[in-house]
Motif scaffolding. Sequence first.
Motif, mmCIF file in Angstrom:
data_model
loop_
_atom_site.group_PDB
_atom_site.id
_atom_site.type_symbol
_atom_site.label_atom_id
_atom_site.label_comp_id
_atom_site.label_asym_id
_atom_site.label_seq_id
_atom_site.Cartn_x
_atom_site.Cartn_y
_atom_site.Cartn_z
ATOM 1 N N ALA A 68 0.919 -1.288 0.069
ATOM 2 C CA ALA A 68 -0.277 0.044 0.035
ATOM 3 C C ALA A 68 0.903 1.316 -0.076
ATOM 4 O O ALA A 68 0.381 2.220 -0.272
ATOM 5 C CB ALA A 68 -0.937 -0.155 1.287
ATOM 6 N N HIS A 69 2.297 1.108 0.547
ATOM 7 C CA HIS A 69 2.935 2.652 0.614
ATOM 8 C C HIS A 69 3.669 2.874 -0.846
ATOM 9 O O HIS A 69 4.189 3.552 -0.769
ATOM 10 C CB HIS A 69 3.997 2.408 1.492
ATOM 11 C CG HIS A 69 5.019 1.038 1.374
ATOM 12 N ND1 HIS A 69 4.682 -0.128 1.603
ATOM 13 C CD2 HIS A 69 6.121 1.490 0.809
ATOM 14 C CE1 HIS A 69 5.990 -0.950 1.235
ATOM 15 N NE2 HIS A 69 6.816 0.078 1.021
ATOM 16 N N LEU A 70 3.331 1.680 -1.717
ATOM 17 C CA LEU A 70 3.869 2.147 -3.021
ATOM 18 C C LEU A 70 2.810 2.444 -4.157
ATOM 19 O O LEU A 70 1.824 1.928 -4.127
ATOM 20 C CB LEU A 70 4.618 0.912 -3.431
ATOM 21 C CG LEU A 70 5.966 0.531 -2.865
ATOM 22 C CD1 LEU A 70 6.520 -0.897 -3.171
ATOM 23 C CD2 LEU A 70 7.045 1.680 -2.786
ATOM 24 N N GLU A 71 3.211 3.618 -5.092
ATOM 25 C CA GLU A 71 2.083 3.885 -6.166
ATOM 26 C C GLU A 71 2.781 3.778 -7.253
ATOM 27 O O GLU A 71 3.836 4.445 -7.464
ATOM 28 C CB GLU A 71 1.767 5.373 -5.629
ATOM 29 C CG GLU A 71 0.427 5.753 -6.532
ATOM 30 C CD GLU A 71 -0.048 7.177 -6.136
ATOM 31 O OE1 GLU A 71 -0.767 7.070 -5.152
ATOM 32 O OE2 GLU A 71 0.735 8.235 -6.570
ATOM 33 N N VAL A 72 2.131 3.034 -8.259
ATOM 34 C CA VAL A 72 2.741 3.019 -9.754
ATOM 35 C C VAL A 72 2.116 4.205 -10.568
ATOM 36 O O VAL A 72 0.891 4.533 -10.620
ATOM 37 C CB VAL A 72 2.241 1.606 -10.270
ATOM 38 C CG1 VAL A 72 2.863 1.672 -11.684
ATOM 39 C CG2 VAL A 72 2.801 0.571 -9.317
ATOM 40 N N PRO B 157 11.325 4.503 -29.476
ATOM 41 C CA PRO B 157 10.904 5.148 -28.212
ATOM 42 C C PRO B 157 11.211 4.510 -26.960
ATOM 43 O O PRO B 157 11.814 3.183 -27.167
ATOM 44 C CB PRO B 157 9.178 4.825 -28.373
ATOM 45 C CG PRO B 157 8.982 3.791 -29.108
ATOM 46 C CD PRO B 157 10.142 3.812 -30.084
ATOM 47 N N VAL B 158 11.184 4.980 -25.912
ATOM 48 C CA VAL B 158 11.553 4.478 -24.371
ATOM 49 C C VAL B 158 10.468 4.818 -23.415
ATOM 50 O O VAL B 158 9.950 6.140 -23.715
ATOM 51 C CB VAL B 158 13.032 5.257 -24.057
ATOM 52 C CG1 VAL B 158 13.056 6.481 -23.934
ATOM 53 C CG2 VAL B 158 13.475 4.434 -22.747
ATOM 54 N N ASP B 159 10.124 4.129 -22.875
ATOM 55 C CA ASP B 159 8.968 4.139 -21.614
ATOM 56 C C ASP B 159 9.796 4.612 -20.319
ATOM 57 O O ASP B 159 10.622 3.918 -20.083
ATOM 58 C CB ASP B 159 7.990 2.887 -21.569
ATOM 59 C CG ASP B 159 7.095 2.671 -22.772
ATOM 60 O OD1 ASP B 159 7.018 3.596 -23.385
ATOM 61 O OD2 ASP B 159 6.754 1.726 -23.047
ATOM 62 N N VAL B 160 8.728 5.352 -19.665
ATOM 63 C CA VAL B 160 9.418 5.701 -18.265
ATOM 64 C C VAL B 160 8.443 5.114 -17.189
ATOM 65 O O VAL B 160 7.285 5.405 -17.257
ATOM 66 C CB VAL B 160 9.401 7.417 -18.254
ATOM 67 C CG1 VAL B 160 10.020 7.768 -16.921
ATOM 68 C CG2 VAL B 160 10.207 8.153 -19.338
ATOM 69 N N HIS B 161 8.882 4.191 -16.466
ATOM 70 C CA HIS B 161 8.043 3.464 -15.610
ATOM 71 C C HIS B 161 8.457 4.265 -14.047
ATOM 72 O O HIS B 161 9.648 4.334 -13.980
ATOM 73 C CB HIS B 161 8.395 2.255 -15.520
ATOM 74 C CG HIS B 161 7.964 1.405 -16.778
ATOM 75 N ND1 HIS B 161 6.659 0.705 -17.060
ATOM 76 C CD2 HIS B 161 8.503 1.304 -17.926
ATOM 77 C CE1 HIS B 161 6.755 0.033 -18.230
ATOM 78 N NE2 HIS B 161 7.826 0.436 -18.786
ATOM 79 N N ARG B 162 7.211 4.634 -13.439
ATOM 80 C CA ARG B 162 7.734 5.080 -11.905
ATOM 81 C C ARG B 162 6.878 4.649 -10.944
ATOM 82 O O ARG B 162 5.566 3.983 -11.018
ATOM 83 C CB ARG B 162 7.446 6.607 -11.842
ATOM 84 C CG ARG B 162 8.138 7.437 -12.743
ATOM 85 C CD ARG B 162 8.508 8.783 -12.368
ATOM 86 N NE ARG B 162 7.126 9.282 -12.729
ATOM 87 C CZ ARG B 162 6.472 9.942 -11.829
ATOM 88 N NH1 ARG B 162 6.904 10.309 -10.471
ATOM 89 N NH2 ARG B 162 5.105 10.439 -11.833
ATOM 90 N N VAL B 163 7.604 4.265 -9.940
ATOM 91 C CA VAL B 163 7.036 3.850 -8.560
ATOM 92 C C VAL B 163 7.481 4.922 -7.616
ATOM 93 O O VAL B 163 8.758 5.067 -7.520
ATOM 94 C CB VAL B 163 7.616 2.292 -8.193
ATOM 95 C CG1 VAL B 163 6.984 1.947 -6.834
ATOM 96 C CG2 VAL B 163 7.272 1.526 -9.168
ATOM 97 N N VAL B 164 6.360 5.374 -6.791
ATOM 98 C CA VAL B 164 6.589 6.453 -5.812
ATOM 99 C C VAL B 164 6.301 5.915 -4.262
ATOM 100 O O VAL B 164 5.330 5.162 -4.140
ATOM 101 C CB VAL B 164 5.612 7.303 -6.055
ATOM 102 C CG1 VAL B 164 5.993 8.777 -4.831
ATOM 103 C CG2 VAL B 164 5.825 8.192 -7.458
ATOM 104 N N ARG B 165 7.402 6.056 -3.667
ATOM 105 C CA ARG B 165 7.078 5.667 -2.110
ATOM 106 C C ARG B 165 6.129 6.698 -1.294
ATOM 107 O O ARG B 165 6.810 7.713 -1.456
ATOM 108 C CB ARG B 165 8.268 5.259 -1.496
ATOM 109 C CG ARG B 165 7.785 4.765 -0.128
ATOM 110 C CD ARG B 165 9.106 4.381 0.718
ATOM 111 N NE ARG B 165 8.404 4.200 1.991
ATOM 112 C CZ ARG B 165 9.081 3.307 3.082
ATOM 113 N NH1 ARG B 165 9.968 2.669 2.536
ATOM 114 N NH2 ARG B 165 8.495 3.413 4.220
ATOM 115 N N LEU B 166 4.974 6.603 -1.000
ATOM 116 C CA LEU B 166 4.281 7.398 -0.429
ATOM 117 C C LEU B 166 4.847 8.190 0.668
ATOM 118 O O LEU B 166 5.370 7.476 1.456
ATOM 119 C CB LEU B 166 2.752 7.071 -0.157
ATOM 120 C CG LEU B 166 1.959 6.309 -1.575
ATOM 121 C CD1 LEU B 166 0.902 5.804 -1.067
ATOM 122 C CD2 LEU B 166 1.659 7.511 -2.490
ATOM 123 N N PRO B 167 4.827 9.499 1.164
ATOM 124 C CA PRO B 167 5.454 10.069 2.121
ATOM 125 C C PRO B 167 4.851 9.551 3.396
ATOM 126 O O PRO B 167 3.711 9.062 3.575
ATOM 127 C CB PRO B 167 5.048 11.501 1.835
ATOM 128 C CG PRO B 167 4.542 11.923 0.484
ATOM 129 C CD PRO B 167 4.136 10.494 0.036
#
Length: 272
Positions: A200-204, A262-272
Amino acid sequence: MAERRGAPALPGLDSQTYARAHLAFESRSDQRRLIAEHLAGRLAARAGQSISVLSVGCGDGTLDVPLIQGLLGADGARSVRYVGVDPYETATTELARAMGALDDPALQVETHSTTWESAPVSGTFDVITFVHSMYYVPDVAAAVAKACSLLRPGGELVVLSGPRGAMNTLVDICAPPIDGHPQWFSDDVAAGIAEAAAPAHLEVAPVERLEALLALEPVTHDVLDFVVQARLTPEARELVLACLRSAAVPDPASGRFEVPHPVDVHRVVRLP
Ligand SMILES: C[S@@+](CC[C@H](N)C(=O)[O-])C[C@H]1O[C@@H](n2cnc3c(N)ncnc32)[C@H](O)[C@@H]1O
């Protein structure tokens, strides 16, 4: 595909050939500039007195050194911790030298000449990047999970990987397997992230695409070998060239043919 079916695997690129072919390829493409601009924007958006960056598959620092230099700024108000991981020792040595030449006491640099799987990285990071390096790990989900465990609250993992498509389909067909696995492309990264970033603390974040082009002419062996990540035979080279020509589009200004990569940018954010 028919030409390669049942044929012995083509040899891969050894580390020296890889570096030379990589350089030749980059000189024909605007992708590196698009990536550098994208990452510089992402890093600049992070305010604060200190920032920590981990680059996995950092290479020789061609991309990372200017990015880090941009972060340091002229006023010396910011401290930067940079950690680079790459199994190719010649590359990490060059990176350490180039970072040292920045000669900035606010910059702390650490390099690990080993794979991500065995890198003994400690501490936590604001930004972790994999720029064109996720192709080579044995297990994408495990690599993502290890990276996410090192994110600070508010930190982000940024993975840049090419999609399959005209160009990378040729890698699937021609390149020898790496340590028994194929190269992982953007779809594989998305699947690995979905598997590893469930907590739950990670957001894609939604995937962004940077539309880059490769100038095909004049054709050289190094560029074609890098495109397919293998040393091509003369027969296979002709076929690869025909595939690339069929995917190429004319540049409206010069009329010269360019291949979309092309190149894809994937991101995973750890919620504050
Ligand atoms: C295409 S280069 C990209 C280098 C750099 N990120 C850049 O954009 O200039 C891929 C890099 O991934 C590294 N690499 C390969 N397998 C790796 C692994 N298992 N863990 C970390 N890096 C790896 C290679 O040695 C190579 O330097």
